[in-house]
Design a protein around this motif. Structure first.
Motif, PDB file in Angstrom:
ATOM      1  N   THR A 153      -7.882  -3.682   4.033  1.00 29.63           N
ATOM      2  CA  THR A 153      -7.133  -4.739   4.710  1.00 29.63           C
ATOM      3  C   THR A 153      -7.996  -5.978   4.891  1.00 29.63           C
ATOM      4  O   THR A 153      -7.552  -7.115   4.643  1.00 29.63           O
ATOM      5  N   ASP A 189      -4.619  -4.517  -2.275  1.00 35.16           N
ATOM      6  CA  ASP A 189      -3.567  -3.511  -2.354  1.00 35.16           C
ATOM      7  C   ASP A 189      -4.094  -2.260  -3.048  1.00 35.16           C
ATOM      8  O   ASP A 189      -3.726  -1.137  -2.693  1.00 35.16           O
ATOM      9  N   GLU A 217       1.343  -0.194   8.037  1.00 36.41           N
ATOM     10  CA  GLU A 217       2.466  -1.040   8.435  1.00 36.41           C
ATOM     11  C   GLU A 217       2.078  -2.511   8.365  1.00 36.41           C
ATOM     12  O   GLU A 217       0.976  -2.895   8.751  1.00 36.41           O
ATOM     13  N   THR A 218       3.020  -3.321   7.904  1.00 39.22           N
ATOM     14  CA  THR A 218       2.832  -4.769   7.909  1.00 39.22           C
ATOM     15  C   THR A 218       3.120  -5.308   9.306  1.00 39.22           C
ATOM     16  O   THR A 218       3.606  -4.588  10.188  1.00 39.22           O
ATOM     17  N   GLU A 219       2.851  -6.583   9.509  1.00 36.73           N
ATOM     18  CA  GLU A 219       3.148  -7.204  10.801  1.00 36.73           C
ATOM     19  C   GLU A 219       4.644  -7.172  11.101  1.00 36.73           C
ATOM     20  O   GLU A 219       5.062  -7.184  12.268  1.00 36.73           O
ATOM     21  N   GLU A 231       7.088  -3.059   8.342  1.00 34.56           N
ATOM     22  CA  GLU A 231       7.453  -2.367   7.108  1.00 34.56           C
ATOM     23  C   GLU A 231       6.310  -1.449   6.678  1.00 34.56           C
ATOM     24  O   GLU A 231       5.136  -1.826   6.735  1.00 34.56           O
ATOM     25  N   VAL A 288       4.092   0.054   3.930  1.00 31.40           N
ATOM     26  CA  VAL A 288       3.665  -0.215   2.558  1.00 31.40           C
ATOM     27  C   VAL A 288       2.477   0.691   2.245  1.00 31.40           C
ATOM     28  O   VAL A 288       1.924   1.341   3.132  1.00 31.40           O
ATOM     29  N   ARG A 305      -1.322   1.233   0.263  1.00 29.09           N
ATOM     30  CA  ARG A 305      -2.534   0.763  -0.404  1.00 29.09           C
ATOM     31  C   ARG A 305      -3.159   1.959  -1.126  1.00 29.09           C
ATOM     32  O   ARG A 305      -3.092   3.088  -0.625  1.00 29.09           O
ATOM     33  N   LYS A 344       5.799  -2.695  -2.779  1.00 27.66           N
ATOM     34  CA  LYS A 344       4.652  -1.989  -2.221  1.00 27.66           C
ATOM     35  C   LYS A 344       5.073  -0.885  -1.251  1.00 27.66           C
ATOM     36  O   LYS A 344       4.255  -0.021  -0.903  1.00 27.66           O
TER      37      LYS A 344
END
Length: 267
Positions: A164, A169, A187-189, A192, A194, A196, A227
């Motif tokens: 991160t 990715d 988790e994204t901000e 969601e 995703v 890596r 992703k």
């Protein structure tokens, strides 16, 4: 369209192993199974062909980053940045880097000194798909340190933190000589989930996972897949047989410790 990268690391002056891997990669490129080739460093150390290995990589124009051993030899240092545990290992390591420093040509040393520490490859989908590009980061040890060991048993949170912070990715790395692949959910901000992908390519010239065959990775990225789908990245660890005895006998005939020859046989 998916893109497949052939990625190898940790050759460690083992020319027979490198030749076998390059033959395998060439055959796959000829069949349309691979699109590009990259090297994650540690071309030299522990075996008898540092100049020949560097020449083979340079002749092909393979994009290459510095490993910790390359950096040490490139700078003419007596420290390879290796984490030896026992006094016996430290003594053998001292012999190895002294031999390598005495063997490399000025041209080889200049090449090693000029290698970058990181490479970043961005793979994008057609604009009409409106998908985010996939960021593939190539390092030797980790994004933080050239000689950090990201073993498979390191906490997933730590590996995710490294990725991160580096904006990766997909993270490709070597250094441990032990291949693995982890798809790590985060988790994204926006909340969601995703994925890596952390990929250790293993070692071409000095495996340490119980399999003496050379190892490299075929990494396939499909930037048209989101992703949130871990399948946007797939990984195959390819094992290639080579003449281990040729490499081992060359070590035994050199000033290098005979133990390095047995390590090739035993992996």
């Amino acid at each position: 369209m998916p893109t497949t990268l052939a990625v190898f690391s940790d050759v460690h002056a083992n020319l027979p192993a490198l030749k076998a891997v390059l033959r395998d990669i060439d055959a796959r490129i000829g069949r349309g199974e691979a699109d590009a080739v990259y090297c994650l460093g540690d071309l030299v150390g522990y075996a008898t062909w540092p100049n020949e290995v560097v020449a083979a990589v340079r002749e092909r124009g393979i994009p290459t980053i510095a490993g910790n051993y390359d950096e040490g030899v490139g700078l003419g240092s007596d420290d390879c940045g290796c984490a030896y545990v026992t006094d016996e290992d430290k003594a053998r390591g001292t012999e190895s880097i002294a031999y390598t420093n005495a063997t490399v040509t000025d041209a080889t040393r200049r090449y090693l000194r000029g290698l970058p520490r990181h490479l970043r490859v961005m793979l994008a989908a057609p604009r009409e798909r409106k998908a985010e590009p996939i960021e593939v980061l190539l390092v030797h040890g980790s994004p933080r340190r050239i000689n950090e060991y990201l073993f498979e048993d390191r906490p997933d949170d730590l590996i995710l933190k490294r990725m991160t912070e580096a904006g990766a990715d997909v993270l490709l790395f070597g250094h441990t000589h032990k291949p693995y692949h982890k798809a790590l959910a985060t988790e994204t901000e926006a909340g969601e989930t995703v994925y890596r992908h952390a990929v250790n390519t293993g070692s071409v010239g000095k495996p340490k996972d119980g399999d003496p065959r050379a190892c490299y990775v075929l990494l396939t990225i499909d930037p048209e897949r989101p992703k949130a789908d871990p399948g946007y990245c797939s990984v195959e660890h390819v094992r290639v047989a080579y003449d281990v005895e040729e490499a081992a006998r060359a070590v035994e005939a050199s000033p290098l410790p005979d133990a390095f020859a047995q390590m090739l046989r035993d992996a």
